[in-house]
Design an enzyme around this catalytic site. Structure first.
Site, PDB file in Angstrom:
ATOM      1  N   HIS A   1       0.861  -1.183   0.000  1.00 15.05           N
ATOM      2  CA  HIS A   1       0.000   0.000   0.000  1.00 15.05           C
ATOM      3  C   HIS A   1       0.903   1.240   0.000  1.00 15.05           C
ATOM      4  O   HIS A   1       2.133   1.109   0.047  1.00 15.05           O
ATOM      5  CB  HIS A   1      -0.983  -0.027   1.183  1.00 15.05           C
ATOM      6  CG  HIS A   1      -0.364  -0.071   2.552  1.00 15.05           C
ATOM      7  ND1 HIS A   1       0.519   0.881   2.996  1.00 15.05           N
ATOM      8  CD2 HIS A   1      -0.492  -0.961   3.578  1.00 15.05           C
ATOM      9  CE1 HIS A   1       0.897   0.600   4.225  1.00 15.05           C
ATOM     10  NE2 HIS A   1       0.306  -0.528   4.602  1.00 15.05           N
TER      11      HIS A   1
ATOM     12  N   HIS B   1       3.942   1.658   2.343  1.00 15.33           N
ATOM     13  CA  HIS B   1       5.160   0.877   2.081  1.00 15.33           C
ATOM     14  C   HIS B   1       6.102   1.589   1.118  1.00 15.33           C
ATOM     15  O   HIS B   1       7.258   1.214   0.983  1.00 15.33           O
ATOM     16  CB  HIS B   1       4.802  -0.488   1.484  1.00 15.33           C
ATOM     17  CG  HIS B   1       4.073  -1.374   2.426  1.00 15.33           C
ATOM     18  ND1 HIS B   1       2.814  -1.847   2.179  1.00 15.33           N
ATOM     19  CD2 HIS B   1       4.421  -1.867   3.640  1.00 15.33           C
ATOM     20  CE1 HIS B   1       2.419  -2.597   3.185  1.00 15.33           C
ATOM     21  NE2 HIS B   1       3.367  -2.624   4.097  1.00 15.33           N
TER      22      HIS B   1
ATOM     23  N   CYS C   1       2.040 -11.266  19.639  1.00 12.98           N
ATOM     24  CA  CYS C   1       1.061 -10.823  18.633  1.00 12.98           C
ATOM     25  C   CYS C   1       1.562 -11.268  17.265  1.00 12.98           C
ATOM     26  O   CYS C   1       2.644 -10.846  16.828  1.00 12.98           O
ATOM     27  CB  CYS C   1       0.880  -9.311  18.649  1.00 12.98           C
ATOM     28  SG  CYS C   1      -0.112  -8.769  17.230  1.00 12.98           S
TER      29      CYS C   1
ATOM     30  N   CYS D   1       2.000  -8.346  14.727  1.00 13.49           N
ATOM     31  CA  CYS D   1       3.256  -7.592  14.905  1.00 13.49           C
ATOM     32  C   CYS D   1       4.469  -8.522  14.840  1.00 13.49           C
ATOM     33  O   CYS D   1       5.590  -8.046  14.777  1.00 13.49           O
ATOM     34  CB  CYS D   1       3.299  -6.884  16.253  1.00 13.49           C
ATOM     35  SG  CYS D   1       1.952  -5.767  16.614  1.00 13.49           S
TER      36      CYS D   1
ATOM     37  N   CYS E   1      -4.598  -6.678  20.367  1.00 16.51           N
ATOM     38  CA  CYS E   1      -3.669  -5.750  19.714  1.00 16.51           C
ATOM     39  C   CYS E   1      -4.461  -4.688  18.953  1.00 16.51           C
ATOM     40  O   CYS E   1      -5.222  -5.017  18.039  1.00 16.51           O
ATOM     41  CB  CYS E   1      -2.732  -6.487  18.763  1.00 16.51           C
ATOM     42  SG  CYS E   1      -1.694  -5.356  17.830  1.00 16.51           S
TER      43      CYS E   1
ATOM     44  N   HIS F   1      -3.748  -4.721  15.090  1.00 14.28           N
ATOM     45  CA  HIS F   1      -4.214  -5.837  14.260  1.00 14.28           C
ATOM     46  C   HIS F   1      -5.579  -6.364  14.659  1.00 14.28           C
ATOM     47  O   HIS F   1      -6.073  -7.315  14.049  1.00 14.28           O
ATOM     48  CB  HIS F   1      -3.170  -6.960  14.260  1.00 14.28           C
ATOM     49  CG  HIS F   1      -1.852  -6.501  13.708  1.00 14.28           C
ATOM     50  ND1 HIS F   1      -0.829  -6.069  14.502  1.00 14.28           N
ATOM     51  CD2 HIS F   1      -1.466  -6.326  12.425  1.00 14.28           C
ATOM     52  CE1 HIS F   1       0.166  -5.670  13.735  1.00 14.28           C
ATOM     53  NE2 HIS F   1      -0.193  -5.817  12.478  1.00 14.28           N
TER      54      HIS F   1
ATOM     55  N   LYS G   1      -5.683   5.550   9.981  1.00 18.13           N
ATOM     56  CA  LYS G   1      -4.786   4.435   9.664  1.00 18.13           C
ATOM     57  C   LYS G   1      -5.451   3.624   8.548  1.00 18.13           C
ATOM     58  O   LYS G   1      -6.662   3.404   8.590  1.00 18.13           O
ATOM     59  CB  LYS G   1      -4.624   3.579  10.924  1.00 18.13           C
ATOM     60  CG  LYS G   1      -3.752   2.359  10.742  1.00 18.13           C
ATOM     61  CD  LYS G   1      -3.726   1.592  12.065  1.00 18.13           C
ATOM     62  CE  LYS G   1      -3.125   0.227  12.059  1.00 18.13           C
ATOM     63  NZ  LYS G   1      -2.931  -0.578  10.939  1.00 18.13           N
TER      64      LYS G   1
ATOM     65  N   LYS H   1      -8.359  -2.491   5.938  1.00 16.66           N
ATOM     66  CA  LYS H   1      -9.316  -3.097   5.005  1.00 16.66           C
ATOM     67  C   LYS H   1     -10.739  -2.880   5.500  1.00 16.66           C
ATOM     68  O   LYS H   1     -11.653  -2.660   4.715  1.00 16.66           O
ATOM     69  CB  LYS H   1      -9.026  -4.583   4.852  1.00 16.66           C
ATOM     70  CG  LYS H   1      -7.802  -4.793   3.990  1.00 16.66           C
ATOM     71  CD  LYS H   1      -7.604  -6.240   3.615  1.00 16.66           C
ATOM     72  CE  LYS H   1      -6.341  -6.373   2.776  1.00 16.66           C
ATOM     73  NZ  LYS H   1      -5.624  -7.594   3.009  1.00 16.66           N
TER      74      LYS H   1
END
Ligand code: MSP
Length: 481
Positions: free
Chosen positions: A18, A21, A125, A128, A144, A147, A296, A299
């Site tokens: 995305h 990155h 996690c 992570c 978390c 996530h 952030k 999806k």
């Protein structure tokens, strides 16, 4: 001969890229290209993919593929992404390559004096790929927040790395800036972590829990913890321990990573290097996060932005421009399609594109495409070069844009179209236009690390004192659909 070795974090191959990155790749590429322009400098630039661990294994299972088949399918997406971004890396490491696996085993053995077997009881996690403390788990109510999944409770025999014994040395190295952490806020952040003291780190997992990893040398029942092994990529890729490249290139001059993985790169990795008797990396650039519409990317929210679509619509240099000029390299920044489009039309099309187009067409119209003697550019570029020392790329772009705006103003003040009508305005007109070209070529030179294609196109347009035919404007205006 000087050398400049630069690396980025290696993204997990569990998903497609995305826009966030892009930052590691882009910043490192800008630095690599800048240093390649310096005389007598050998630049080596490495990127790659992180292909082991639970996260990958889980995703492979969902896709009904073996982890190896899965990463073989995913790695090319990342390689293509880097190409699409025009990233000039000369190395690409995949952590499932034999070379990495063999060298990782050598590193493990070289660190054995700092490794012992123990029992890990605590939290993990998978999102992570990180062990979590009791306090952290309590503070986040057992789930978390990054996530959105509950932590796994682990109770297992693992190998541990004596991270705690390196705390003082790390403090010293970072305080004296032998390892320079940029920006200062991140240096302070890691110093606070270090001052609280580090705990030893679990660096393996039992194969009965996870098989997808590199076996621990001498103990087939365990695999290396994915982070411990992934960090090693920075030296396995240049041939630790024996290869000439390794001897020539290490220590890395800059490592580029995002703020979420500061602790891995400013504590665990340098401690591993110290354990190996190697110098630590010289600089660590810790960039911020890109949000999408102030949030952030996720999806669930449906706000994940695909960089490929932007590049296909606006061109790679427009992408590179926005993310260096409008996302500050040492802080967080926000992407919205509206901000992007405004910057494209307002700055690239109307300011840079327009300046180049105006000058080229006036030289064609008034002087049959002949520029004449181009004066040497004489701007003080101190601020620009300082920005490369500070890694404040937005400032370097700001500096370039002052020149772009100055050029448009100069054209508006000198009004070459009026000079062209004056019977004895010819010499002055030629001077004015040649001065404009000199400015544009200077801008193209400064832009080269950021927008290499645009820089090359400008150089071709004004090559050998002549204006050459082009296939259209650099940045055609884009009308929103
Ligand atoms: N695999 C590890 C890195 C191992 S390095 C030995 C990892 N991978 S990642 O895919 O999660 O992240 C790769 C890089 O992208 C990291 O530097 C990370 O900080 C960065 N980013 C991920 N999302 C980001 C944004 N939204 N914005 C900016 N950078 C982001 O961590």
């Amino acid at each position: 001969m000087k050398k400049f070795y630069i690396t980025t974090a290696i993204p997990y191959a569990n998903d497609r890229p995305h826009i966030g990155h892009a930052l590691d790749f882009l910043y490192a590429d800008i630095l690599a290209r800048y240093h390649r322009k310096q005389v007598n400098t050998l630049v080596s630039f490495s990127i790659g993919t992180d292909e082991h661990g639970s996260k990958i294994a889980e995703k492979a299972a969902i896709d009904h593929l073996s982890p190896q088949a899965f990463v073989d399918k995913m790695a090319p997406l990342w390689q293509d992404f880097a190409k699409k971004l025009n990233v000039s890396n000369d190395r690409f490491v995949r952590t499932t390559e034999k070379g990495h696996e063999q060298r990782a085993a050598l590193i493990w053995k070289a660190l054995e004096k700092d490794i012992y077997k123990g029992k890990y009881v605590g939290w993990y996690c998978v999102g992570c790929e990180e062990y979590k403390t009791e306090t952290h788990v309590a503070d986040t109510n057992g789930t978390c927040p990054l996530h959105n999944r509950p932590y796994d409770k682990l109770e297992e025999e693992n190998y541990f790395f004596k991270l705690s014994s390196y705390t003082e040395k790390l403090i010293n190295i970072i305080e004296t800036q032998s390892l320079r952490v940029v920006p200062t806020s991140k240096r302070h952040e890691i110093m606070n972590v270090l001052k609280d003291g580090l705990e030893d780190l679990s660096i393996s997992r039992p194969k009965e829990k996870i098989t997808w990893g590199i076996s621990v040398p001498g103990d087939e029942s365990q695999v290396m913890y994915v982070w411990f092994e992934a960090l090693m990529n920075y030296i396995t890729v240049i041939g630790y321990p024996e290869h000439e490249d390794f001897k020539k290139l290490w220590p890395a001059d800059v490592q580029v990573v995002g703020k979420d993985i500061l602790r891995f790169h400013a504590a665990i990795w340098p401690a591993m290097l110290l354990g190996l008797g190697l110098p630590t990396q010289k600089n660590l650039l810790v960039h911020g996060f890109v949000t999408s519409g102030g949030k952030k990317m996720s999806k669930t929210l449906g706000n994940v932005i695909d960089p490929i679509t932007i590049i296909d619509t606006y061109g790679v240099d427009a992408f590179r421009y926005f993310f260096t000029r409008h996302i500050p390299s040492t802080d967080d920044g926000d992407f919205t399609p509206e901000r992007f489009e405004a910057s494209y039309n307002g700055e690239l099309a109307n300011e840079l594109g327009n300046a180049v187009q105006r000058v080229a067409s006036m030289i064609k119209q008034y002087q049959d495409g002949v520029i004449g003697d181009i004066p040497e550019a004489s701007h003080d570029q101190g601020q620009y070069h300082q920005a490369f020392i500070d890694y404040t790329f937005d400032k370097a772009m700001e500096f370039i844009w002052t020149q772009v705006r100055g050029l448009n103003q100069y054209i508006d003040t000198e009004k070459p179209w009026i000079l062209a009508k004056e019977p004895d305005g010819g010499d002055h007109l030629r001077e004015v236009l040649a001065y404009c070209v000199s400015n544009i070529l200077e801008i193209a030179d400064l832009l080269e690390p950021f927008m290499p294609d645009t820089s090359a196109k400008i150089n071709i347009l004004f090559k050998d004192g002549l204006v050459h035919p082009t296939t259209g404007s650099l940045f055609p205006r884009h009308e929103a659909k």
